[in-house]
Design an enzyme around this catalytic site. Structure first.
Site, short mmCIF file in Angstrom:
data_model
loop_
_atom_site.label_atom_id
_atom_site.label_comp_id
_atom_site.label_asym_id
_atom_site.label_seq_id
_atom_site.Cartn_x
_atom_site.Cartn_y
_atom_site.Cartn_z
N ASP A 1 0.88 -1.17 0.00
CA ASP A 1 0.00 0.00 0.00
C ASP A 1 0.92 1.22 0.00
O ASP A 1 1.58 1.50 1.00
CB ASP A 1 -0.89 0.00 1.24
CG ASP A 1 -1.89 1.15 1.25
OD1 ASP A 1 -1.63 2.16 0.55
OD2 ASP A 1 -2.91 1.08 1.95
N HIS A 2 0.97 1.94 -1.11
CA HIS A 2 1.99 2.98 -1.26
C HIS A 2 1.84 4.10 -0.23
O HIS A 2 2.80 4.81 0.06
CB HIS A 2 1.98 3.55 -2.69
CG HIS A 2 0.82 4.45 -2.98
ND1 HIS A 2 -0.39 3.98 -3.46
CD2 HIS A 2 0.69 5.79 -2.88
CE1 HIS A 2 -1.22 5.00 -3.62
NE2 HIS A 2 -0.59 6.11 -3.29
N HIS B 1 -6.16 2.61 2.06
CA HIS B 1 -5.41 3.78 2.50
C HIS B 1 -5.94 4.37 3.81
O HIS B 1 -5.17 4.61 4.75
CB HIS B 1 -5.46 4.87 1.42
CG HIS B 1 -4.89 4.43 0.10
ND1 HIS B 1 -3.87 3.52 -0.01
CD2 HIS B 1 -5.19 4.80 -1.17
CE1 HIS B 1 -3.57 3.34 -1.29
NE2 HIS B 1 -4.36 4.10 -2.00
#
Length: 515
Positions: A200-201, A263
């Site tokens: 998950d960036h 996110h």
């Protein structure tokens, strides 16, 4: 030659953060992610000497590209998207490590050819059998690629070598709880959990990583980080853009799946989790799972009260006209897909009992900004009530953590203004990464790729964490199946979302911040 300012906090850690020789295989290497994020990240790691001299990158995709064509495409991508300017002498050396293999994802021969190529690169480049597979494809190909990697024996250490085999999975990881469990089962048939890196960036962003440091390395904040002092928390992830050609994907996803499940729940996790017993992967992720399981489920009729969904209509964003969502390419003209979600949720544990968390995300909003705002309770008004009212009234202390675009932290407090009278007004103390440390911070993918090469899975999600997040979101999805959607579109492009989202806070005597 361009001079890049060194971050003094990284100087001492460079040697122990340099990866061992490796080969990285990118499935779907002709896609946008490889050109915009992955190869530019690898290039910047090489520029800053975090990569070893001996490494290889293999692009695996269906297009009939050659090594030279792949290198040229990646050069164009790095030139356009790298945070540091391209030095041609460095690029010439870097690009010789880029290779391309053309194959369909479901062809057994392609994986046999891949194994042959990897063995050859081990001999030529000294990559020691260390292999990192990156799935940068549509999720529908994940099971196929995973199965073929296992059938070809590419999930194990190379014969006679001590190297590793690891796999990175891009989001979305599943479509709901059942599909996430199924994908986890498919992965575990081929790879062990310690080989799997679900990326998950958001967790690679500097400010996100700094949340734990802010909380647990500062005696000023930790004693007040609880229900006794915090009035409420707001988490905003706003985008000013629309779909940008992703209509086909977004129609099957929507804002709840695309942003909240991954996110925003990750941000909530870091704000709320208890201190881990150690700063290592399992200890940190154990606390994150506990927190996710403590979120009060939102089910049935409560969904209509606590969750607001929206879809943008036409309007103006930054002076440019934007058409409504239903006019986007590959979008149903009667689509009920949400492009906006706001919700009020609670964490039922000792630290946070009774504290509301307001979460919102959406497309085609006023501006692009991601922020966490912790609003503290007001002190008693009896001492400075009259003086504060002359300056506009007492305002609560707010600690705002800006994730993007300008990474930093601000603290709002009340002070006396200069002069002979006792007038009180709010001011902000601010910290910005750029001005404090010089230059741009590393991109999220730089940190995450390096961590995966080093075998550090702290910033990656574990299987039980993924399933716990989907469990919370799936309750809402099931309720939406029986609740009629609002009359879409219900907010104008360039606004902050539907009016119903404002009422979510008004009912509690609060209002959304303007980040």
């Amino acid at each position: 030659m361009t001079t890049v300012l060194e971050n003094p906090l990284r100087t001492g850690s460079r040697l122990e953060r340099t990866a061992q020789p490796f080969t990285m295989v990118i499935f779907g290497a002709t896609g946008d992610l490889t050109k915009r994020k992955l190869v530019p990240a690898l290039y910047n790691l090489a520029v800053e000497n975090y990569l070893p001299p001996n490494f290889s990158v293999v692009g695996f995709a269906r297009r009939d590209w050659t090594d030279d064509y792949f290198r040229q495409e990646m050069h164009d991508g790095v030139k356009e998207h790298s945070r540091t300017p391209v030095e041609e002498s460095i690029w010439d050396s870097f690009s010789q490590n880029l290779h391309f293999l053309s194959s369909e994802f479901d062809k057994e021969q392609g994986y046999k050819d891949l194994r042959t190529l990897l063995d050859r690169l081990d001999e030529q480049c000294g990559t020691s059998g260390n292999r990192l597979y990156y799935l940068s494809t549509p999720p529908s190909y994940y099971p196929t690629i995973i199965e073929h990697l296992g059938a070809a024996g590419l999930n194990k250490k190379s014969r006679g070598k001590n190297g590793y085999a690891r796999i990175i999975i891009e989001k979305p990881f599943g479509y709901d709880l059942d599909s996430a469990r199924q994908l986890n089962d498919q992965l575990h048939q081929v790879f062990n959990e310690d080989q799997i890196y679900r990326i998950d960036h958001y967790l690679g962003k500097e400010t996100v990583q700094n949340i734990l440091v802010l909380r647990f390395a500062n005696g000023l904040f930790e004693p007040t980080w609880n229900r006794q002092y915090v009035d409420h928390v707001q988490i905003t992830a706003a985008e000013s853009i629309g779909l940008e050609g992703r209509g086909g994907y977004y129609e099957g996803a929507g804002a709840l799946r695309d942003m909240v499940q991954s996110h925003l729940l990750q941000l909530l996790n870091l704000v709320c989790m208890e201190p881990p017993v150690a700063f290592d992967a399992n200890a940190v992720r154990d606390e994150k799972v506990k927190l996710l399981r403590a979120i009060r489920p939102i089910r049935g009729n409560a969904v209509a009260e606590q969750v607001i969904r929206g879809q943008y209509g036409e309007g103006w964003v930054h002076g440019e006209h934007m058409s409504e969502y239903r006019q986007e390419k590959n979008v149903d003209q009667q689509s009920a897909t949400e492009t906006y979600v706001a919700m009020k949720l609670f964490v039922d544990n000792w630290r946070w009992q009774g504290v509301p968390f307001y979460v919102r995300t959406g497309k085609a909003l006023t501006k692009r900004v991601t922020e966490i705002a912790i609003q503290f309770k007001q002190p008693p008004q009896v001492l400075f009530g009259a003086e504060a009212s002359e300056g506009g009234g007492m305002e609560p202390n707010v600690l705002a953590i800006r994730i993007q675009p300008d990474e930093g932290i601000s603290l709002k407090m009340m002070v006396k203004t200069p002069g002979t009278r006792l007038n009180i007004r709010p001011v902000k103390m601010e910290f910005h990464y750029g001005s404090s440390f010089g230059g741009k911070p590393p991109e999220a993918y730089e940190r995450l790729l390096l961590d995966s090469l080093l075998g550090d899975s702290t910033l990656f999600t574990r299987s039980d964490e993924v399933e716990a997040a989907w469990g919370f979101v799936s309750d809402i999805l099931r309720a939406w199946e029986h609740l009629p959607p609002p009359s879409f579109p219900n907010y104008e492009s360039g606004s902050w979302g539907p009016r119903e989202a404002d009422r979510l806070l008004y009912r509690d005597g609060r209002e959304w911040r303007w980040p």
